[in-house]
Design a protein around this motif. Structure first.
Motif, PDB file in Angstrom:
ATOM      1  N   ALA A 126      12.793   6.804  -8.730  1.00  0.00           N
ATOM      2  CA  ALA A 126      11.505   7.082  -9.106  1.00  0.00           C
ATOM      3  C   ALA A 126      11.039   5.611  -9.057  1.00  0.00           C
ATOM      4  N   GLU A 127      11.601   4.612  -9.311  1.00  0.00           N
ATOM      5  CA  GLU A 127      10.998   3.326  -9.151  1.00  0.00           C
ATOM      6  C   GLU A 127      10.718   3.036  -7.779  1.00  0.00           C
ATOM      7  N   GLY A 128      11.547   3.491  -6.855  1.00  0.00           N
ATOM      8  CA  GLY A 128      11.280   3.393  -5.456  1.00  0.00           C
ATOM      9  C   GLY A 128      10.213   4.058  -4.868  1.00  0.00           C
ATOM     10  N   PHE A 129       9.997   5.402  -5.400  1.00  0.00           N
ATOM     11  CA  PHE A 129       8.921   6.216  -5.216  1.00  0.00           C
ATOM     12  C   PHE A 129       7.382   5.544  -5.495  1.00  0.00           C
ATOM     13  N   TYR A 161       5.446   5.144  -1.909  1.00  0.00           N
ATOM     14  CA  TYR A 161       4.892   5.934  -2.063  1.00  0.00           C
ATOM     15  C   TYR A 161       3.476   5.920  -2.857  1.00  0.00           C
ATOM     16  N   PHE A 162       3.661   5.867  -4.106  1.00  0.00           N
ATOM     17  CA  PHE A 162       2.398   5.508  -4.965  1.00  0.00           C
ATOM     18  C   PHE A 162       1.583   4.655  -4.838  1.00  0.00           C
ATOM     19  N   GLN A 163       2.275   3.298  -4.722  1.00  0.00           N
ATOM     20  CA  GLN A 163       1.565   1.868  -4.728  1.00  0.00           C
ATOM     21  C   GLN A 163       1.487   1.412  -3.418  1.00  0.00           C
ATOM     22  N   ASP A 164       2.148   2.313  -2.354  1.00  0.00           N
ATOM     23  CA  ASP A 164       2.341   1.778  -0.800  1.00  0.00           C
ATOM     24  C   ASP A 164       2.447   0.197  -0.742  1.00  0.00           C
ATOM     25  N   GLY A 165       3.416  -0.290  -1.316  1.00  0.00           N
ATOM     26  CA  GLY A 165       4.020  -1.574  -1.383  1.00  0.00           C
ATOM     27  C   GLY A 165       2.883  -2.741  -1.716  1.00  0.00           C
ATOM     28  N   GLY A 166       2.134  -2.213  -2.711  1.00  0.00           N
ATOM     29  CA  GLY A 166       1.306  -3.114  -3.519  1.00  0.00           C
ATOM     30  C   GLY A 166      -0.212  -3.036  -2.863  1.00  0.00           C
ATOM     31  N   SER A 167      -0.609  -2.064  -1.949  1.00  0.00           N
ATOM     32  CA  SER A 167      -1.947  -2.166  -1.584  1.00  0.00           C
ATOM     33  C   SER A 167      -2.625  -0.945  -2.297  1.00  0.00           C
ATOM     34  N   ARG A 168      -2.159  -0.116  -3.436  1.00  0.00           N
ATOM     35  CA  ARG A 168      -2.990   0.757  -4.106  1.00  0.00           C
ATOM     36  C   ARG A 168      -2.340   1.162  -5.335  1.00  0.00           C
ATOM     37  N   ALA A 169      -3.150   1.902  -6.314  1.00  0.00           N
ATOM     38  CA  ALA A 169      -2.543   2.384  -7.656  1.00  0.00           C
ATOM     39  C   ALA A 169      -1.686   1.301  -8.301  1.00  0.00           C
ATOM     40  N   MET A 170      -2.252   0.098  -8.481  1.00  0.00           N
ATOM     41  CA  MET A 170      -1.584  -1.127  -9.164  1.00  0.00           C
ATOM     42  C   MET A 170      -1.544  -0.636 -10.593  1.00  0.00           C
ATOM     43  N   GLY A 171      -2.497   0.176 -11.127  1.00  0.00           N
ATOM     44  CA  GLY A 171      -2.516   0.342 -12.704  1.00  0.00           C
ATOM     45  C   GLY A 171      -1.349   1.504 -13.071  1.00  0.00           C
ATOM     46  N   LEU A 172      -0.526   1.761 -12.089  1.00  0.00           N
ATOM     47  CA  LEU A 172       0.387   2.797 -12.151  1.00  0.00           C
ATOM     48  C   LEU A 172       1.682   2.151 -12.767  1.00  0.00           C
ATOM     49  N   SER A 173       2.303   2.276 -13.921  1.00  0.00           N
ATOM     50  CA  SER A 173       3.421   1.601 -14.553  1.00  0.00           C
ATOM     51  C   SER A 173       4.670   2.489 -14.571  1.00  0.00           C
TER      52      SER A 173
END
Length: 185
Positions: A152-155, A159-171
């Motif tokens: 899940a941490e890898g996803f 996937y969700f944060q795209d390596g730091g380019s989006r969804a940074m508020g996702l914890s």
């Protein structure tokens, strides 16, 4: 066993990358490397060390049927673990691990966005560091829930944060209600 452990076992079985030695001479050579001496191989097979050396030199091309069956069994027992170790090292060092799943993903998000879990079908290639953590956790006797957390941490990162380019508020990302999960490395 849990879903993650089962997926790792399936991936290990599917990862039969190289066939074991075929000829009697090469099989005996492999066993001598594994056991350390012709005498040790002879003790395992129930024959003399001279017989083992004859097989190794090629002076005897065929073993008795019972000895040939025992040789085959010993080679298979020792060959596949070597292949698995090599594949695990490769995945943890350079290759990474591909996870294909259909599961309910829940996450903790920033205020104002939805955090309702929903089913997703994902195929994500996780970097080698996650493969190493997953194998270490498995070898350390981690629970299925702990291994789910690593995936899940890898996803979350890939996937969700795209390596730091989006969804940074996702914890926090959680994997629940797994329909299927397959690993490849």
């Amino acid at each position: 066993m849990g879903e993650i452990e089962d997926a790792i076992e399936r991936a290990d079985r599917e990862a039969f990358t190289k066939e074991p030695p075929k000829t009697l001479k090469s099989r005996i050579g492999f066993l001598i490397k594994q056991f350390g001496s012709a005498k040790a191989v002879a003790a395992e097979l129930g024959v003399t060390a001279d017989s083992v050396n004859r097989y190794r030199r090629g002076a005897r091309k065929h073993a008795r049927p019972d000895v040939a069956a025992r040789i085959d069994e010993l080679v298979k027992q020792r060959w596949q673990p070597l292949v698995r170790k090599r594949r695990h090292r490769q995945a943890a060092a350079t290759g990474g691990i591909t996870v294909e799943t259909r599961a309910r993903f829940g996450y903790t998000a920033a205020v104002g966005s939805t955090d309702d879990g929903r089913f997703r079908r994902l195929t994500v290639h996780l970097p080698p560091a996650y493969a190493q953590r997953l194998f270490d956790a498995r070898n350390g006797g981690a629970s299925d829930q702990e291994m789910r957390g690593i995936i899940a941490e890898g996803f979350k990162e890939v996937y969700f944060q795209d390596g730091g380019s989006r969804a940074m508020g996702l914890s926090g990302v959680e994997i629940n209600d797994i329909d299927y999960l397959d690993l490849d490395y």
